[in-house]
Design a protein around this motif. Sequence first.
Motif, PDB file in Angstrom:
ATOM      1  N   ALA A  41       0.812  -1.225   0.000  1.00 12.05           N
ATOM      2  CA  ALA A  41       0.000   0.000   0.000  1.00 12.05           C
ATOM      3  C   ALA A  41       0.845   1.273   0.000  1.00 12.05           C
ATOM      4  CB  ALA A  41      -0.940   0.011   1.204  1.00 12.05           C
ATOM      5  N   VAL A  53      -5.417   4.676   2.951  1.00 13.52           N
ATOM      6  CA  VAL A  53      -5.079   3.249   2.956  1.00 13.52           C
ATOM      7  C   VAL A  53      -6.082   2.519   3.834  1.00 13.52           C
ATOM      8  CG1 VAL A  53      -3.374   1.518   3.707  1.00 13.52           C
ATOM      9  CG2 VAL A  53      -2.612   3.578   2.489  1.00 13.52           C
ATOM     10  N   ARG A 106      -5.411   3.028  -1.470  1.00 12.65           N
ATOM     11  CA  ARG A 106      -4.949   1.648  -1.655  1.00 12.65           C
ATOM     12  C   ARG A 106      -5.635   0.778  -0.607  1.00 12.65           C
ATOM     13  NH1 ARG A 106      -2.235   6.147  -1.107  1.00 12.65           N
ATOM     14  NH2 ARG A 106      -0.541   5.316   0.195  1.00 12.65           N
TER      15      ARG A 106
END
Lengths: 314, 314
Positions: free
Chosen positions: B132, B199, B221
């Motif tokens: 990530a 994230v 991500r």
Amino acid sequence: MRAVTIQENKLVVEQRPDPVAGAGEVVVAVRAAGLNGADQLQLRGAYPAPAGSPADIPGLELAGEVVARGPGAERFEEGDRVMAIVGGGGQAELCVVHERQLMAVPAGLDWAQAGGLPETFTTAHDALFTQANLQLGERVLISGAAGGVGTAAVQLAAAAGAHVTASVRDAARHEEVSALGADVVCSPDQSESLGPYDVLLELVGAPNLDANFAALAVGARVVVIGVAAGFRSELNLLALMGSRAKLSGSTLRARPLEEKAATARAMERSVLPGFDDGSLTVPIYKSFPLDEAADAYESFASGGKLGKIVLVTG
Amino acid sequence: MRAVTIQENKLVVEQRPDPVAGAGEVVVAVRAAGLNGADQLQLRGAYPAPAGSPADIPGLELAGEVVARGPGAERFEEGDRVMAIVGGGGQAELCVVHERQLMAVPAGLDWAQAGGLPETFTTAHDALFTQANLQLGERVLISGAAGGVGTAAVQLAAAAGAHVTASVRDAARHEEVSALGADVVCSPDQSESLGPYDVLLELVGAPNLDANFAALAVGARVVVIGVAAGFRSELNLLALMGSRAKLSGSTLRARPLEEKAATARAMERSVLPGFDDGSLTVPIYKSFPLDEAADAYESFASGGKLGKIVLVTG
């Protein structure tokens, strides 16, 4: 200027005030503007223009001549042949574009080709290379390869030395897609058995995605660009974990200026030389005058053809 | 050696032949071996060991002393304190490990902590940073933060200067997770409203994923590591495209030697110094002797605790 406009989910071509270039912008006299799936969504009210773009004039790409420059715009001069992706407003006689988004039109391309190039080739290049990092010798599946982005992606992936499997629903289009450089052309129900794939470019949408997940190689990258056939997908997370795959989705339209400009620089570096040396082509299905925009949209929606539909002016 | 074995979906501790180190491998006298969710899956027959690992001895991590070296194994000497992730076979008195997968045990850690460290911290580090690419100042949601990987991820993300939101179902665990460095601890039904997140680390599985997709920042991500609560997820592809998100899934277990070794080098560089300076800890819930493996597995399955469950020998 005359412009295609969307009024209560109908297309109306009418007179609008000429736009004026701000700092760093130029006015382009549009010669050709390609149609894209996003225009159809916008016509149905499903895909509004981003802030800063005309709210009711569709058109995500254009080619034409520079006719005026705003303060500080120095990359091009009046009369230069340019093309660009834009957030909207391309389907009109005039369009204001920031100079950093513009690209010079390759010498060998006519207006229709130049007007139908930016959106599809930028989308295909961004998906295959910037997002999926497609490498020489990798196996790529392009799902929905007969469409605008698909035909661009087949050519770019083949040019980069990948092994290209093109999935095309209409068997009558298989030969044309093969001629663009695909190693294998198959129907959607065959693609899973022809894997595994290192990269999957999904241009159709949800119905294909879950099945093709079973055909991913370890470390595969999946990029979802088109969802015309559905956007709610069942996803097997264990298959994702097992193949250690990466799934990404993207649109160009909502990106800020600096990111759109970055895609234009990538196009100038990696893609446009292919039109100079003849290794890449923009298949054109048909050109319509701006005033016949409704017919052009209807032709786009009816499907079954290979190549871009483009509105031309003048 | 004595080893925990899985026989017809039951745990049996029994005598097995001592393993022998091949080229580049060492024999480790296991002092402690942590339990993980994957062991529970393997016990139910759902997660077979990869080729090259003992098929019926569970255990994905261990710590112990080097007692023998195969040809060419030079990184460690007999008596060195080492730890590693392995493809299986960790829950036994002896385990063969390739020397490139081994890490030296930080001086301040006891055996239980060292045996419960590799799998969770390697998984958390790989997910947050290698996959990530979590950056200073980004907002991260850790979904399932009270588990082994979750408590490691909270500490690592906080140490890297991220803003950490920890989603924890059991309210009785909120305070402990907060003490590990989370900026916000919330229940799963609150996490969407506390976004957006750059994230998302999903450690629980399908039920949370679709809701949390609505809370993704542009360019987010998402990494899926745990699917204990379900692995078939409905996914909104338009939300994925709109946020230009990347979704990846991964497991460590099936990776080849060179990739497992690469995660060990990343651990030595980025994570293990945090145990020397005291900024990272391995919370231990309880240690069980190897012969009480069945009780340990039962305790793991019953949930509701914070910290690792570890089998210890000798």
